[in-house]
Scaffold this active site. Structure first.
Site, PDB file in Angstrom:
ATOM      1  N   ASP A  11     -13.000 -11.386  21.070  1.00  0.00           N
ATOM      2  CA  ASP A  11     -11.435 -11.800  20.578  1.00  0.00           C
ATOM      3  C   ASP A  11     -11.398 -13.196  20.797  1.00  0.00           C
ATOM      4  O   ASP A  11     -12.560 -13.884  21.085  1.00  0.00           O
ATOM      5  CB  ASP A  11     -10.852 -11.216  21.907  1.00  0.00           C
ATOM      6  CG  ASP A  11      -9.146 -11.779  22.091  1.00  0.00           C
ATOM      7  OD1 ASP A  11      -8.384 -11.790  21.014  1.00  0.00           O
ATOM      8  OD2 ASP A  11      -9.072 -12.238  23.006  1.00  0.00           O
ATOM      9  N   ASP A  13      -8.419 -15.687  21.400  1.00  0.00           N
ATOM     10  CA  ASP A  13      -7.296 -16.256  22.489  1.00  0.00           C
ATOM     11  C   ASP A  13      -7.521 -15.758  23.872  1.00  0.00           C
ATOM     12  O   ASP A  13      -7.576 -14.591  23.932  1.00  0.00           O
ATOM     13  CB  ASP A  13      -5.899 -16.267  22.180  1.00  0.00           C
ATOM     14  CG  ASP A  13      -5.669 -17.027  20.791  1.00  0.00           C
ATOM     15  OD1 ASP A  13      -6.573 -17.926  20.426  1.00  0.00           O
ATOM     16  OD2 ASP A  13      -4.556 -16.743  20.038  1.00  0.00           O
ATOM     17  N   TYR A  23       0.334 -17.912  21.706  1.00  0.00           N
ATOM     18  CA  TYR A  23      -0.085 -18.172  20.533  1.00  0.00           C
ATOM     19  C   TYR A  23      -0.383 -19.831  20.371  1.00  0.00           C
ATOM     20  O   TYR A  23       0.051 -20.589  21.144  1.00  0.00           O
ATOM     21  CB  TYR A  23       1.113 -17.716  19.505  1.00  0.00           C
ATOM     22  CG  TYR A  23       2.375 -18.623  19.580  1.00  0.00           C
ATOM     23  CD1 TYR A  23       2.667 -19.874  18.557  1.00  0.00           C
ATOM     24  CD2 TYR A  23       3.295 -18.459  20.533  1.00  0.00           C
ATOM     25  CE1 TYR A  23       3.672 -20.519  18.827  1.00  0.00           C
ATOM     26  CE2 TYR A  23       4.490 -19.370  20.648  1.00  0.00           C
ATOM     27  CZ  TYR A  23       4.727 -20.404  20.144  1.00  0.00           C
ATOM     28  OH  TYR A  23       5.441 -21.182  20.180  1.00  0.00           O
ATOM     29  N   ASP A 130      -9.722 -10.156  26.516  1.00  0.00           N
ATOM     30  CA  ASP A 130      -9.010 -10.160  27.727  1.00  0.00           C
ATOM     31  C   ASP A 130      -7.775  -9.331  27.655  1.00  0.00           C
ATOM     32  O   ASP A 130      -6.988  -9.515  28.562  1.00  0.00           O
ATOM     33  CB  ASP A 130      -8.698 -11.616  27.891  1.00  0.00           C
ATOM     34  CG  ASP A 130      -7.705 -12.108  26.788  1.00  0.00           C
ATOM     35  OD1 ASP A 130      -7.853 -11.788  25.640  1.00  0.00           O
ATOM     36  OD2 ASP A 130      -6.349 -12.659  27.284  1.00  0.00           O
TER      37      ASP A 130
END
Ligand SMILES: [Mg+2]
Length: 183
Positions: A11, A13, A23, A130
């Site tokens: 992933d 972010d 974002y 996460d």
């Protein structure tokens, strides 16, 4: 060292980089964790393919501009390349469709594309993230999964423990990389 994973899916972010607002719409706000490349160099002993899979629904809602996302993507490719880390591709999902077959995680679309593009055996691959959606998609595809407590990890922890079955829960990506042989 044997390459125990055909690919490691990451992933973006909250996993390899900070997730400050949920974002990111400018390269100047995009920051890797200070340990990210140390962790990736360790992980590179166990795979020769990294793939980034990131939900970016901000593109559809207007919070993120595609030009800015492309700048961030170029920066990420450069930083991996500088260190000879084999980043095959960054896949991003730009929509809100959450069905099983759609691109947005927990849909499997980005993973199916990666499998076709790079001949990846998903059942011999690892997903690190996460968010609960990272664990759900990994479970669906019979991948190994590592859940991180960075980003939104702490907020998702209870739900992940109820609904998913991560192979390991790590403090952060560096911790995950150091424990990789135990999963
Ligand atoms: Mg995340």
């Amino acid at each position: 060292m044997s390459k125990i994973f055909d690919a490691i899916f990451l992933d973006r972010d909250g996993t390899i980089s900070h997730d400050i607002y949920g974002y990111i719409n400018s390269l100047s706000d995009y920051n890797f964790f200070d340990y990210t490349f140390e962790a990736l160099e360790i992980l590179n002993k166990y795979t020769d393919k990294f793939v980034i899979v990131t939900n970016q629904s901000g593109l559809a809602s207007g919070k993120i501009d595609i030009e800015n996302l492309e700048k961030i993507n170029s920066f990420i490719y450069q930083e991996f390349e500088k260190r000879d880390l084999p980043l095959k591709k960054i896949y991003f999902a730009d929509n809100y469709d959450e069905g099983y077959n759609f691109m947005r995680k927990p849909g499997i679309g980005m993973f199916v594309k990666a499998k076709e593009d790079f001949n990846i055996d998903l059942s011999k691959s690892l997903m690190i993230g996460d968010s609960i959606v990272d664990m759900q998609v990994g479970d669906r595809l019979n991948m190994k999964t590592i859940f991180l407590l960075t980003g939104f990890g702490k907020e998702y922890l209870n739900e992940v423990q109820e609904k998913c079955d991560p192979n390991f829960i790590a403090k952060d990506l560096l911790h995950a990389s150091k424990e990789i042989t135990s999963i």
